[in-house]
Design a protein around this motif. Sequence first.
Motif, PDB file in Angstrom:
ATOM      1  N   GLU A   1      -1.069 -12.650   4.406  1.00 48.27           N
ATOM      2  CA  GLU A   1      -1.252 -11.939   3.170  1.00 48.27           C
ATOM      3  C   GLU A   1      -2.170 -10.669   3.054  1.00 48.27           C
ATOM      4  N   PRO A   2      -1.978  -9.927   4.262  1.00 44.15           N
ATOM      5  CA  PRO A   2      -3.165  -8.777   4.141  1.00 44.15           C
ATOM      6  C   PRO A   2      -2.734  -7.713   3.079  1.00 44.15           C
ATOM      7  N   VAL A   3      -1.618  -7.757   2.662  1.00 44.27           N
ATOM      8  CA  VAL A   3      -1.119  -7.070   1.532  1.00 44.27           C
ATOM      9  C   VAL A   3      -1.072  -7.792   0.130  1.00 44.27           C
ATOM     10  N   ARG A   4      -1.408  -8.954   0.228  1.00 45.30           N
ATOM     11  CA  ARG A   4      -1.463  -9.812  -0.834  1.00 45.30           C
ATOM     12  C   ARG A   4      -0.151  -9.734  -1.456  1.00 45.30           C
ATOM     13  N   GLY A   5       0.892 -10.321  -0.773  1.00 50.80           N
ATOM     14  CA  GLY A   5       2.295 -10.139  -1.267  1.00 50.80           C
ATOM     15  C   GLY A   5       2.960  -8.910  -1.960  1.00 50.80           C
ATOM     16  N   GLY A   6       2.353  -7.878  -1.554  1.00 45.46           N
ATOM     17  CA  GLY A   6       2.876  -6.512  -1.643  1.00 45.46           C
ATOM     18  C   GLY A   6       1.956  -6.109  -2.900  1.00 45.46           C
ATOM     19  N   SER A   7       1.143  -6.625  -3.500  1.00 42.59           N
ATOM     20  CA  SER A   7       0.124  -6.016  -4.642  1.00 42.59           C
ATOM     21  C   SER A   7      -0.410  -5.095  -4.114  1.00 42.59           C
ATOM     22  N   LEU A   8      -1.163  -5.093  -2.983  1.00 40.36           N
ATOM     23  CA  LEU A   8      -2.125  -4.146  -2.552  1.00 40.36           C
ATOM     24  C   LEU A   8      -1.359  -2.726  -2.215  1.00 40.36           C
ATOM     25  N   ALA A   9       0.008  -2.836  -1.848  1.00 44.21           N
ATOM     26  CA  ALA A   9       0.862  -1.694  -1.791  1.00 44.21           C
ATOM     27  C   ALA A   9       1.024  -0.759  -2.892  1.00 44.21           C
ATOM     28  N   ASN A  10       0.756  -1.561  -4.033  1.00 42.35           N
ATOM     29  CA  ASN A  10       0.831  -0.726  -5.298  1.00 42.35           C
ATOM     30  C   ASN A  10      -0.402  -1.070  -6.228  1.00 42.35           C
ATOM     31  N   PRO A  11      -1.550  -0.563  -5.780  1.00 41.02           N
ATOM     32  CA  PRO A  11      -2.753  -0.769  -6.642  1.00 41.02           C
ATOM     33  C   PRO A  11      -2.813  -0.170  -7.925  1.00 41.02           C
ATOM     34  N   PRO A  12      -3.567  -0.639  -8.744  1.00 43.62           N
ATOM     35  CA  PRO A  12      -3.926   0.101 -10.019  1.00 43.62           C
ATOM     36  C   PRO A  12      -4.386   1.344  -9.971  1.00 43.62           C
TER      37      PRO A  12
ATOM     38  N   SER B   1     -15.249 -28.709  13.118  1.00 40.30           N
ATOM     39  CA  SER B   1     -16.148 -29.347  13.992  1.00 40.30           C
ATOM     40  C   SER B   1     -15.722 -30.830  14.344  1.00 40.30           C
ATOM     41  N   GLU B   2     -14.662 -31.320  13.791  1.00 37.12           N
ATOM     42  CA  GLU B   2     -14.092 -32.367  14.445  1.00 37.12           C
ATOM     43  C   GLU B   2     -12.953 -32.315  15.336  1.00 37.12           C
ATOM     44  N   GLN B   3     -12.334 -31.065  15.373  1.00 37.17           N
ATOM     45  CA  GLN B   3     -11.168 -30.701  16.219  1.00 37.17           C
ATOM     46  C   GLN B   3     -11.584 -29.459  16.992  1.00 37.17           C
ATOM     47  N   PRO B   4     -12.543 -29.412  17.773  1.00 37.44           N
ATOM     48  CA  PRO B   4     -12.904 -28.264  18.291  1.00 37.44           C
ATOM     49  C   PRO B   4     -11.698 -27.605  19.341  1.00 37.44           C
ATOM     50  N   CYS B   5     -10.773 -28.483  19.616  1.00 35.12           N
ATOM     51  CA  CYS B   5      -9.603 -27.855  20.489  1.00 35.12           C
ATOM     52  C   CYS B   5      -8.769 -26.894  19.810  1.00 35.12           C
ATOM     53  N   ILE B   6      -8.755 -26.653  18.443  1.00 36.25           N
ATOM     54  CA  ILE B   6      -8.280 -25.795  17.696  1.00 36.25           C
ATOM     55  C   ILE B   6      -8.535 -24.400  18.315  1.00 36.25           C
ATOM     56  N   GLU B   7      -7.540 -23.539  18.707  1.00 37.24           N
ATOM     57  CA  GLU B   7      -7.538 -22.298  19.108  1.00 37.24           C
ATOM     58  C   GLU B   7      -7.888 -21.174  18.199  1.00 37.24           C
ATOM     59  N   PHE B   8      -6.883 -21.149  17.309  1.00 33.05           N
ATOM     60  CA  PHE B   8      -7.103 -20.140  16.337  1.00 33.05           C
ATOM     61  C   PHE B   8      -7.065 -20.743  14.774  1.00 33.05           C
ATOM     62  N   VAL B   9      -7.346 -19.802  13.864  1.00 39.06           N
ATOM     63  CA  VAL B   9      -7.348 -20.246  12.288  1.00 39.06           C
ATOM     64  C   VAL B   9      -6.363 -19.069  11.778  1.00 39.06           C
ATOM     65  N   GLN B  10      -5.537 -19.403  11.073  1.00 38.47           N
ATOM     66  CA  GLN B  10      -4.741 -18.329  10.239  1.00 38.47           C
ATOM     67  C   GLN B  10      -5.027 -18.621   8.779  1.00 38.47           C
ATOM     68  N   LEU B  11      -5.683 -17.320   8.264  1.00 40.82           N
ATOM     69  CA  LEU B  11      -6.322 -17.188   6.915  1.00 40.82           C
ATOM     70  C   LEU B  11      -5.539 -16.211   5.909  1.00 40.82           C
ATOM     71  N   GLN B  12      -5.682 -16.509   4.670  1.00 42.44           N
ATOM     72  CA  GLN B  12      -5.220 -15.462   3.734  1.00 42.44           C
ATOM     73  C   GLN B  12      -6.651 -14.729   3.796  1.00 42.44           C
ATOM     74  N   PHE B  13      -6.310 -13.261   4.130  1.00 46.27           N
ATOM     75  CA  PHE B  13      -7.210 -12.387   4.251  1.00 46.27           C
ATOM     76  C   PHE B  13      -7.046 -11.078   3.950  1.00 46.27           C
ATOM     77  N   ASN B  14      -7.646 -10.382   2.828  1.00 43.57           N
ATOM     78  CA  ASN B  14      -7.270  -9.098   2.549  1.00 43.57           C
ATOM     79  C   ASN B  14      -8.672  -8.601   1.567  1.00 43.57           C
TER      80      ASN B  14
ATOM     81  N   LEU C   1      -0.302 -10.561  10.460  1.00 39.57           N
ATOM     82  CA  LEU C   1       1.086 -10.792   9.844  1.00 39.57           C
ATOM     83  C   LEU C   1       1.216 -10.113   8.968  1.00 39.57           C
ATOM     84  N   SER C   2       2.506  -9.565   8.756  1.00 38.59           N
ATOM     85  CA  SER C   2       2.830  -8.590   7.557  1.00 38.59           C
ATOM     86  C   SER C   2       4.365  -9.016   7.228  1.00 38.59           C
TER      87      SER C   2
END
Length: 140
Positions: free
Chosen positions: A57-68, A15-28, A102-103
């Motif tokens: 972190e789409p693979v959460r540091g590799g943990s989602l590559a080896n799920p339970p 809201s305060e910085q509308p010029c920011i073009e994109f946001v990088q998020l941890q998302f998985n 990003l991976s």
Amino acid sequence: MSFHDTADILDMILSEQPCIEFVQLQFNYLDYDDPGAQSKKCYDVAVKHGKKVVVMEPVRGGSLANPPEQAARVFDELGKNVSYASYALRYAASFPKVFMVLSGMGNMDMMNDNIKTFKDFQLTLLLYLLQYLHSREFHL
């Protein structure tokens, strides 16, 4: 902007910085509804402000590559003969405002798997998987 805080703080910043073009998020898929990571909430804030999302972190540091075992069975039943990591990458890439995933890759096999994952990207399978995973609780 790489972001590592709550959705409320992200909303304030955008809201305060509308010029920011994109946001990088941890998302998985594991952090999507997590109250600490707030992946969904932060994604929704970025969308509200019309920002593109870069996924880290789409693979959460590799943990989602080896799920339970319980989660692995779900993927195996789909019969797609792809890596568990590819499901995590495709999940992240399936959201409309995501423009980059990003991976981290530790070797050539991982890089080749990532290339294969996005070469024949199929959104319909991911939408099914999203619904299925959110209808059950999986714990890593």
